[in-house]
Write an enzyme that holds these catalytic residues in place. Sequence first.
Site, PDB file in Angstrom:
ATOM      1  N   LYS A  77       0.966  -1.076   0.132  1.00 13.35           N
ATOM      2  CA  LYS A  77      -0.198   0.124  -0.015  1.00 13.35           C
ATOM      3  C   LYS A  77       0.896   1.257   0.064  1.00 13.35           C
ATOM      4  O   LYS A  77       1.895   1.470   0.681  1.00 13.35           O
ATOM      5  CB  LYS A  77      -0.800   0.202   1.297  1.00 13.35           C
ATOM      6  CG  LYS A  77      -1.899  -1.072   1.358  1.00 13.35           C
ATOM      7  CD  LYS A  77      -2.906  -0.897   2.491  1.00 13.35           C
ATOM      8  CE  LYS A  77      -4.101  -1.767   2.685  1.00 13.35           C
ATOM      9  NZ  LYS A  77      -5.003  -1.677   3.757  1.00 13.35           N
ATOM     10  N   VAL A  82     -18.267  10.086   1.688  1.00 13.78           N
ATOM     11  CA  VAL A  82     -19.323  10.096   0.767  1.00 13.78           C
ATOM     12  C   VAL A  82     -20.659   9.299   1.577  1.00 13.78           C
ATOM     13  O   VAL A  82     -21.718   9.833   1.348  1.00 13.78           O
ATOM     14  CB  VAL A  82     -19.000   9.227  -0.171  1.00 13.78           C
ATOM     15  CG1 VAL A  82     -20.136   9.040  -1.310  1.00 13.78           C
ATOM     16  CG2 VAL A  82     -17.744   9.927  -0.880  1.00 13.78           C
ATOM     17  N   GLY A 128      -8.394   6.542  -1.798  1.00 14.03           N
ATOM     18  CA  GLY A 128      -9.428   6.358  -2.887  1.00 14.03           C
ATOM     19  C   GLY A 128      -9.234   4.632  -3.521  1.00 14.03           C
ATOM     20  O   GLY A 128      -9.433   4.711  -4.750  1.00 14.03           O
ATOM     21  N   GLY A 129      -8.609   3.892  -2.732  1.00 16.72           N
ATOM     22  CA  GLY A 129      -8.349   2.660  -3.315  1.00 16.72           C
ATOM     23  C   GLY A 129      -7.179   2.445  -4.265  1.00 16.72           C
ATOM     24  O   GLY A 129      -7.187   1.341  -5.000  1.00 16.72           O
ATOM     25  N   GLU A 146       1.554  -5.723   4.652  1.00 21.69           N
ATOM     26  CA  GLU A 146       0.841  -6.149   5.594  1.00 21.69           C
ATOM     27  C   GLU A 146       0.112  -7.359   5.037  1.00 21.69           C
ATOM     28  O   GLU A 146       0.120  -7.421   3.929  1.00 21.69           O
ATOM     29  CB  GLU A 146      -0.144  -5.159   6.130  1.00 21.69           C
ATOM     30  CG  GLU A 146      -1.300  -4.686   5.357  1.00 21.69           C
ATOM     31  CD  GLU A 146      -2.318  -3.684   6.179  1.00 21.69           C
ATOM     32  OE1 GLU A 146      -2.112  -3.041   6.886  1.00 21.69           O
ATOM     33  OE2 GLU A 146      -3.566  -3.644   5.408  1.00 21.69           O
ATOM     34  N   GLU A 177     -11.486   3.151   9.723  1.00 17.09           N
ATOM     35  CA  GLU A 177     -11.819   2.000   9.116  1.00 17.09           C
ATOM     36  C   GLU A 177     -11.088   0.710   9.439  1.00 17.09           C
ATOM     37  O   GLU A 177      -9.833   0.728   9.830  1.00 17.09           O
ATOM     38  CB  GLU A 177     -11.337   2.485   7.471  1.00 17.09           C
ATOM     39  CG  GLU A 177     -12.061   3.472   7.216  1.00 17.09           C
ATOM     40  CD  GLU A 177     -12.320   3.756   5.705  1.00 17.09           C
ATOM     41  OE1 GLU A 177     -12.147   2.764   4.904  1.00 17.09           O
ATOM     42  OE2 GLU A 177     -12.761   4.893   5.071  1.00 17.09           O
ATOM     43  N   ARG A 195     -24.473   4.200  -4.499  1.00 14.60           N
ATOM     44  CA  ARG A 195     -23.939   5.304  -5.238  1.00 14.60           C
ATOM     45  C   ARG A 195     -24.248   4.989  -6.762  1.00 14.60           C
ATOM     46  O   ARG A 195     -23.759   3.963  -7.253  1.00 14.60           O
ATOM     47  CB  ARG A 195     -22.349   5.310  -5.047  1.00 14.60           C
ATOM     48  CG  ARG A 195     -21.787   5.434  -3.809  1.00 14.60           C
ATOM     49  CD  ARG A 195     -20.128   5.744  -3.651  1.00 14.60           C
ATOM     50  NE  ARG A 195     -19.820   5.367  -2.291  1.00 14.60           N
ATOM     51  CZ  ARG A 195     -18.707   5.946  -1.979  1.00 14.60           C
ATOM     52  NH1 ARG A 195     -17.738   6.354  -3.054  1.00 14.60           N
ATOM     53  NH2 ARG A 195     -18.027   5.778  -0.784  1.00 14.60           N
ATOM     54  N   ARG A 204     -12.097  13.551   7.202  1.00 18.04           N
ATOM     55  CA  ARG A 204     -12.984  14.235   6.607  1.00 18.04           C
ATOM     56  C   ARG A 204     -14.257  13.733   6.469  1.00 18.04           C
ATOM     57  O   ARG A 204     -14.858  12.569   7.148  1.00 18.04           O
ATOM     58  CB  ARG A 204     -12.745  14.274   5.054  1.00 18.04           C
ATOM     59  CG  ARG A 204     -12.635  13.002   4.545  1.00 18.04           C
ATOM     60  CD  ARG A 204     -12.223  13.027   3.008  1.00 18.04           C
ATOM     61  NE  ARG A 204     -11.933  11.747   2.627  1.00 18.04           N
ATOM     62  CZ  ARG A 204     -12.754  10.621   2.151  1.00 18.04           C
ATOM     63  NH1 ARG A 204     -13.941  10.636   2.544  1.00 18.04           N
ATOM     64  NH2 ARG A 204     -11.984   9.620   1.614  1.00 18.04           N
ATOM     65  N   HIS A 264     -15.247  -4.927   5.108  1.00 14.48           N
ATOM     66  CA  HIS A 264     -14.913  -3.503   5.285  1.00 14.48           C
ATOM     67  C   HIS A 264     -15.834  -2.774   6.317  1.00 14.48           C
ATOM     68  O   HIS A 264     -16.939  -2.708   5.765  1.00 14.48           O
ATOM     69  CB  HIS A 264     -14.759  -2.771   3.861  1.00 14.48           C
ATOM     70  CG  HIS A 264     -13.807  -1.471   3.882  1.00 14.48           C
ATOM     71  ND1 HIS A 264     -13.427  -0.791   3.088  1.00 14.48           N
ATOM     72  CD2 HIS A 264     -14.120  -0.484   5.113  1.00 14.48           C
ATOM     73  CE1 HIS A 264     -12.907   0.589   3.357  1.00 14.48           C
ATOM     74  NE2 HIS A 264     -13.378   0.687   4.703  1.00 14.48           N
TER      75      HIS A 264
END
Length: 448
Positions: free
Chosen positions: A158, A295, A164-165, A200, A275, A338, A292, A208
């Site tokens: 990562k 969505v 944002g994936g 990791e 998360e 979405r 923040r 998730h």
Amino acid sequence: MFRTILVANRGEIALRVIRACRELGIRSVAVYSRADADSAHVRAADEAVCVGPAAPARSYLHIPNIVGAALKTGADAVHPGYGFLSENPDFARVCAEEGLAFIGPPPDVMAALGDKSSARRLIGAAGLPLLPGTVEPVASAEEAAAVADRIGYPVILKAVAGGGGRGITVVRDPADLPRALRTTRADAQALFRDPSVYLERYLEGARHIEVQVVCDDHGNAVHLGERDCSVQRRNQKLVEESPSPAVDDALRERIGQEAVRACREVGYRGVGTMEFLLDAEGRHWFMEMNTRIQVEHPVTEMVTDIDLVAEQIRVAAGAPLSFAQDDVRLRGHAIECRINAEDPDRGFAPAPGRLDRFEPPGGPWVRVDTHCVAGSEVPPYYDSMIAKVIVWGEDRDAAADRMRRALEEFRAEGPGTRTTLGFHLRLIDHAEFRRGRVTTDFLARHTV
């Protein structure tokens, strides 16, 4: 309380913040690129300023233009929404230097939590469970191989500055690790201007789960339950719900209190999201923190009756939280879909264009957050989301039934434009989704 807030964003989140300002008696200023001159958030604000051409780097991401617009219009605060500059500590620092309140956490806290390696170190020190792997960035391919051999494959690489994936690579074969490390570092440099990568253990078939937190400057910190965001494509969320069908009251209390404790220890202020990944044995592992508004915040609002954006603004203005932990009660079940201008049959490729027909659903306990109307142009320069459909029901089955009805009512059509409406209808009726058996690899395992 603030007198004027500049909303440093576009689309439905800009409109959402402007509406919160209106209800709080605060004057709002919109910014827009030339591609968004006719957008709904421009019409809704008390004042609007063009900050550049369509390209985000020259408009919504251009800090001098955004701050200049705030100073020019007499704003005393800036709300960044999500995306764009919302997690940019340099932007928050410039706002502070210019006497503008940034509606978010302190810049140093944002920087520490935005760096994934730093966040793992801080959150681990606060006692939250971390997946086996590295805390500091991987220094070499040899180090990566040694760690991967110790913790076992598969592993995930990562980007430390990722989000944002993006900047993520899963590695299942040791022979693929050196190349994957080079590629992920190159992607991280191109996307985030930082090639640092950490490693990791990768959890197969995980959920998730994220915990909504709100903290003020008076020592108050609360959690508002969890959201399940496991239906994803390319590590980006498509459906969110609250509460999670996999989280019971005991786990909810445990992860909620852990999230609150960590926020207090790092000096967090404002609205944020902790998360986690939930493995097949029901163990939870810290993943990252988003500093923040999310969505998917409406699903939490639907089950708690708390206006998160209004609370975010009040806290940034120095007010204490308007509620305590004991006041938070989860009621019923909420689901959010979405709706994107994307073609699911082509790997969810963007499908921008004009929406000649746009008729969102209505009725009891149906909320649609959108900036689109019939005739709106979906530009190719920005995120492809055109609406969020959020429904509430007394339980998960009732919410799913209501979502099906709402999606069946929704019409969003135009020449060359495709949307995810049909995909969501098929998903809502999928037997495994109905049973609540959803993990982050759901779309890899099932045809929808």
